[in-house]
Motif scaffolding. Structure first.
Motif, PDB file in Angstrom:
ATOM      1  N   LEU A 152     120.662  31.794  89.998  1.00  0.00           N
ATOM      2  CA  LEU A 152     121.074  33.010  90.705  1.00  0.00           C
ATOM      3  C   LEU A 152     122.032  32.649  91.834  1.00  0.00           C
ATOM      4  CD1 LEU A 152     117.639  34.879  90.897  1.00  0.00           C
ATOM      5  CD2 LEU A 152     119.527  35.302  89.307  1.00  0.00           C
ATOM      6  N   ASP A 153     123.282  32.999  91.677  1.00  0.00           N
ATOM      7  CA  ASP A 153     124.308  32.687  92.677  1.00  0.00           C
ATOM      8  C   ASP A 153     124.475  33.883  93.619  1.00  0.00           C
ATOM      9  OD1 ASP A 153     126.344  31.519  94.090  1.00  0.00           O
ATOM     10  OD2 ASP A 153     127.895  31.920  92.586  1.00  0.00           O
ATOM     11  N   VAL A 154     123.448  34.094  94.442  1.00  0.00           N
ATOM     12  CA  VAL A 154     123.448  35.202  95.400  1.00  0.00           C
ATOM     13  C   VAL A 154     122.925  34.670  96.726  1.00  0.00           C
ATOM     14  CG1 VAL A 154     123.136  36.994  93.642  1.00  0.00           C
ATOM     15  CG2 VAL A 154     121.124  35.925  94.689  1.00  0.00           C
ATOM     16  N   PRO A 155     123.221  35.349  97.833  1.00  0.00           N
ATOM     17  CA  PRO A 155     122.732  34.888  99.129  1.00  0.00           C
ATOM     18  C   PRO A 155     121.199  34.858  99.188  1.00  0.00           C
ATOM     19  CG  PRO A 155     124.474  36.522  99.406  1.00  0.00           C
ATOM     20  CD  PRO A 155     124.103  36.526  97.955  1.00  0.00           C
ATOM     21  N   GLY A 156     120.661  33.810  99.805  1.00  0.00           N
ATOM     22  CA  GLY A 156     119.226  33.702  99.980  1.00  0.00           C
ATOM     23  C   GLY A 156     118.780  34.198 101.338  1.00  0.00           C
ATOM     24  N   PRO A 157     117.484  34.313 101.511  1.00  0.00           N
ATOM     25  CA  PRO A 157     116.432  34.070 100.525  1.00  0.00           C
ATOM     26  C   PRO A 157     116.426  35.123  99.415  1.00  0.00           C
ATOM     27  CG  PRO A 157     115.488  35.004 102.513  1.00  0.00           C
ATOM     28  CD  PRO A 157     116.918  34.739 102.824  1.00  0.00           C
ATOM     29  N   ILE A 158     115.976  34.702  98.237  1.00  0.00           N
ATOM     30  CA  ILE A 158     115.948  35.592  97.076  1.00  0.00           C
ATOM     31  C   ILE A 158     114.529  36.132  96.897  1.00  0.00           C
ATOM     32  CG2 ILE A 158     116.224  35.744  94.574  1.00  0.00           C
ATOM     33  CD1 ILE A 158     118.323  33.493  94.825  1.00  0.00           C
ATOM     34  N   PHE A 159     114.420  37.457  96.968  1.00  0.00           N
ATOM     35  CA  PHE A 159     113.148  38.133  96.738  1.00  0.00           C
ATOM     36  C   PHE A 159     113.203  38.777  95.351  1.00  0.00           C
ATOM     37  CE2 PHE A 159     113.739  37.987 101.299  1.00  0.00           C
ATOM     38  CZ  PHE A 159     112.500  37.561 101.767  1.00  0.00           C
ATOM     39  N   LEU A 160     112.322  38.339  94.486  1.00  0.00           N
ATOM     40  CA  LEU A 160     112.345  38.743  93.073  1.00  0.00           C
ATOM     41  C   LEU A 160     111.175  39.650  92.748  1.00  0.00           C
ATOM     42  CD1 LEU A 160     113.331  38.295  90.040  1.00  0.00           C
ATOM     43  CD2 LEU A 160     111.717  36.361  90.013  1.00  0.00           C
TER      44      LEU A 160
END
Length: 343
Positions: A175-183
């Motif tokens: 996942l190339d998105v800004p972190g933090p990643i909440f799924l």
């Protein structure tokens, strides 16, 4: 044992009921059993009102009776309270055939979310459905207590498992998105409460995996959230492992297989303190349960990811199948005369 499983939930649906039944069939041989199915694929069907992805089978007891005669099962398990489940129950009761059931879905709450029908009315019907059998299987201690308090009888425990070879920590992040990643991973329908997750004020990026009738409305809540649609296999496992926290906003699930998939991937859980999360995550240090879901999500970022993985490894599908087939034998006895009618 030749076990007939009657279920209204089946492929191409993607949910915990289907996955659990598939795993039971896969592991049946280890317990001297063979699983055969009656599913919606055997009948014409119509779309469920307000949820067209789910099909309602057009069947009746006499047709189910002929299928039972042809399959010649020694035991019968009814997995759902839909048209197939009710028709199979009718045949079993008319012939005096013992059967077990399982309670997977808070149908009364689901129905109340879509129509002005009080849950206690529906629970009366569901309780009668299950109490006619030799036993009803539930996934967690808290659900067992809840159902026993409202009159369910013959409750037996049937926990669930997770594929720890597929769902595992990975070094590569897809996942190339800004972190933090909440799924979150869920069917996108009103009863899953995904709106509560999307409304949270969180840093980084919210990622949603799954599809369903509420998708377009949910996308309006947080236009910055990333919706990936339905995923499976390696692609799904890679997305899990790329997350920093897994947020489970449901208030109505009876277990939550996705919780185990996240933990097996080394991802801590944030959820409400309700049935499912309480049983899987509560007191383990592998997540945070709080009525303030935002606080839980932020605090989950500090949980030990290795501990999450170690906890998930305690849940195997083999042990789940051992419970399932053990329950069938203890409830129904070694074999059942299914009462074949004369042609």
């Amino acid at each position: 044992m030749r076990l007939l499983i009657a279920t209204d939930a089946w492929k191409p649906q993607v949910n915990g009921v289907v996955r659990s039944l598939e795993e039971m069939a896969k592991h049946a041989g280890a317990f001297g059993a063979e699983a055969v199915f009656i599913t919606p694929l055997d009948f014409l069907s119509v779309p469920m009102p307000t949820y067209p992805e789910i099909r309602l089978s057009l069947t009746y007891p006499r047709r189910i009776a002929r299928m039972i005669d042809r399959m010649e099962p020694t035991h019968i398990h009814i997995a759902t309270e839909g048209p197939i489940g009710f028709a199979t129950r009718s045949v079993c009761l008319s012939r005096g055939i013992p059967f077990t059931t399982s309670y997977h879905t808070r149908f009364p709450e689901y129905l109340a979310a879509r129509a002005p029908i009080r849950p206690q009315w529906t629970y009366a019907l569901i309780r009668r459905f299950h109490n006619a059998g030799s036993g009803v299987m539930v996934a967690t201690p808290s659900l067992e207590l809840e159902l026993s308090n409202i009159g369910f009888r013959g409750i037996m425990r049937w926990s669930r498992g997770v594929d720890t070879d597929l769902f595992r920590p990975r070094t590569e992040r897809v996942l190339d998105v800004p972190g933090p990643i909440f799924l979150t991973v869920s069917r996108l329908s009103v009863e899953k409460n995904i709106a509560a997750f999307l409304a949270l004020d969180l840093p980084g990026t919210k990622v949603v995996v799954g599809d369903g009738p509420a998708r377009q409305d949910l996308k309006k809540i947080d236009p910055s959230a990333v919706f990936l649609g339905s995923l499976s296999g390696e692609r799904l496992a890679s997305v899990y492992a790329s997350a920093d926290a897994f947020v489970f906003p449901s208030l109505t699930d009876t277990f939550g297989l996705v919780l185990l998939e996240a933990l097996a991937s080394g991802v801590p859980v944030a959820a409400y303190p309700v049935t499912g999360p309480l049983d899987i995550v509560g007191g383990t240090g592998c997540g945070v349960l709080d009525h303030d879901l935002r606080s839980a999500a932020l605090a989950a970022l500090d949980c030990d990811r290795d501990a999450c993985r170690a906890h998930a490894e305690k849940f195997s599908w083999l042990e789940s199948a051992s419970q399932f087939f053990g329950n069938i034998r203890s409830a129904d006895g070694p074999a059942t005369d299914t009462g074949r009618e004369a042609a």
